[in-house]
Design an enzyme around this catalytic site. Structure first.
Site, short mmCIF file in Angstrom:
data_model
loop_
_atom_site.label_atom_id
_atom_site.label_comp_id
_atom_site.label_asym_id
_atom_site.label_seq_id
_atom_site.Cartn_x
_atom_site.Cartn_y
_atom_site.Cartn_z
N VAL A 73 22.27 -2.77 80.57
CA VAL A 73 21.46 -3.91 81.01
C VAL A 73 20.48 -4.34 79.91
CG1 VAL A 73 19.86 -4.73 82.78
CG2 VAL A 73 21.71 -3.19 83.42
N CYS A 74 19.97 -3.36 79.17
CA CYS A 74 19.03 -3.68 78.08
C CYS A 74 19.65 -4.63 77.06
CB CYS A 74 18.59 -2.40 77.39
SG CYS A 74 17.79 -1.21 78.47
N SER A 75 20.96 -4.50 76.85
CA SER A 75 21.65 -5.35 75.88
C SER A 75 21.75 -6.80 76.33
CB SER A 75 23.06 -4.80 75.62
OG SER A 75 22.99 -3.51 75.06
#
Length: 226
Positions: A73-75
């Site tokens: 999700v961070c990406s």
């Protein structure tokens, strides 16, 4: 306890209570001064520089935390905030990211291909702090609890030009944020500061605001029904 032991830090108090009673103290920062910090950041040009929150006094700051580089999700979130950064800059705000990776891992992530889970196809145009010792994350009380990884949650703080926290939002690691909400909250804050009006739900620039009166609420709700 804070009255009896005024010299103890909030972090130490949280740790004492956590170890003694097995529970976490939830810090509500709204209306409080944001904790100042100095930490190394990976800058947009991939150089490393120590920055402090106080460096940006006099301008609003959007400070967001995320769990880890080279994750999932961070990406999606870090490029999402980067895409909005021209709008933050136009509003005179400073955007800063934070995770508990080192600045060297930040640099590697920014330069790795998407096939390797990296962000090389994106312009990451704001500082990302390498909070490898967790001090910044602890100061803002964003480390996840329970069975979740002991990493920062998806937290974002809107700090006004005087250093006061005016908005905060936190998600667990699997739940991606609406990055546009941080921009909307900044715009709402600046509308409030500029006009003295209060900002209703789902407001966007140019939409109706309110006075803090019953009469204004009545007028607003009648418009809402149309």
């Amino acid at each position: 306890l804070p009255t009896a032991y005024p010299m103890l830090s909030k972090t130490l108090l949280r740790n004492v209570v956590r170890r003694t009673f097995g529970r976490q103290i939830r810090t509500n920062m709204i209306g409080a001064k944001a904790p100042d910090f100095t930490a190394s950041a990976c800058m947009p040009d991939n150089t490393f520089k120590d920055i402090s929150l106080s460096d940006f006094k006099g301008k609003p700051v959007v400070l967001y935390f995320y769990p880890a580089d080279f994750t999932f999700v961070c990406s999606s979130e870090v490029p999402g905030y980067s895409k909005l950064n021209p709008d933050f800059e136009k509003a005179g705000a400073q955007l800063i990211g934070v995770s508990m990776d080192t600045v060297h891992v930040h640099k590697a992530w920014k330069n790795a291909s998407s096939e390797l889970g990296g962000l090389s196809g994106f312009d990451i145009n704001h500082p990302i702090i390498g909070d490898h010792d967790g001090k910044v994350s602890e100061a803002f009380d964003v480390i996840m609890n329970g069975d979740l990884d002991k990493l920062p949650c998806r937290a974002v703080f809107l700090i006004d030009k005087d250093g006061t926290v005016m908005a905060e939002h936190r998600n667990a690691a699997p739940l991606g944020r609406n990055t546009n909400e941080a921009l909307r909250m900044l715009q709402a804050l600046q509308e409030h500061e500029g006009t003295g009006k209060v900002i209703p739900a789902d407001w966007t620039p140019g939409a109706n605001t309110m006075d803090a009166t019953t009469e204004s609420v009545d007028e607003y709700l009648k418009k809402l029904k149309k």
